[in-house]
Design an enzyme around this catalytic site. Sequence first.
Site, PDB file in Angstrom:
ATOM      1  CE  LYS A  86       4.428  27.004  24.264  1.00 39.06           C
ATOM      2  NZ  LYS A  86       3.044  26.907  24.713  1.00 39.06           N
TER       3      LYS A  86
HETATM    4  O1  LIG Z   1       0.494  26.797  23.336  1.00 40.63           O
HETATM    5  C1  LIG Z   1       0.040  25.738  22.923  1.00 40.63           C
HETATM    6  C2  LIG Z   1      -1.359  25.339  23.029  1.00 40.63           C
HETATM    7  O2  LIG Z   1      -1.393  23.932  23.130  1.00 40.63           O
HETATM    8  C3  LIG Z   1      -2.239  25.880  21.929  1.00 40.63           C
HETATM    9  O3  LIG Z   1      -3.522  25.369  22.080  1.00 40.63           O
HETATM   10  P1  LIG Z   1      -4.805  26.053  21.380  1.00 40.63           P
HETATM   11  O4  LIG Z   1      -4.694  25.874  19.916  1.00 40.63           O
HETATM   12  O5  LIG Z   1      -5.956  25.270  21.965  1.00 40.63           O
HETATM   13  O6  LIG Z   1      -4.821  27.508  21.779  1.00 40.63           O
END
Ligand SMILES: O=C[C@H](O)COP(=O)(O)O
Length: 216
Positions: A85
């Site tokens: 990622k």
């Molecule tokens: O890394 C990806 C996540 O789905 C981000 O989610 P979040 O905005 O709740 O931290």
Amino acid sequence: MLFLDSSDPKEIKDIFAWGVIAGVTTNPLILAREAGAVDLEERIRAVVAASKGPVSVELVSESEGAMMEEARLYHAWAPTRIVIKVPFGEAGLRVTHALASQGIETNVTCIMSFNQAYLAALAGGTYVSIFSGRVRDMGYDVRPVIAETRAQLEREKLAAKIIVGSIRHILDVNEALAHGAHVVTVPPAILRKMLHNPKTDETIREFNAAWASRAK
Ligand SMILES: O=C[C@H](O)COP(=O)(O)O
């Protein structure tokens, strides 16, 4: 298609048994919350063992060289399963392009706009992660971002797949899929909410009560 946005091996194993999940995404915030003092390698190996399909592990370095080194380390933990990622940005694009040329899959993350998603796809990202909840936090509509990205991927026949993450409500899932997401990555708590409908519960209770009180 659904991925699980979690780094909790117990939760992952439990939910994979439902047969509805095709991969896992993690990020440093999720890992910090769920794993605490646990060693990262140990935790990621446990996530890989508890799941099937791609497991995204995010880079935390900021320079290109350090990101490449970190990517090689994570990739070696499970070469056929780990997806690197890569946080979006100039260094991120270079790293995505370099990893793609080495056959290493990437998930370009923290994407908030069509322009960013398009650049990530052009650089050779395997996945581009658009953050639904965080786009909305800024007061913007995420639906055209997803739809325009999908249309452009189709027009240019780019291989990247759209993951929509940062899911806050069950309606975000429908919306992301309806606007062209290939994958939605859902936190366990939201996935459990997708199970429930009071009319379903009422109907099952009615059926079971009728059977229990039938004339014998
Ligand atoms: O890394 C990806 C996540 O789905 C981000 O989610 P979040 O905005 O709740 O931290």
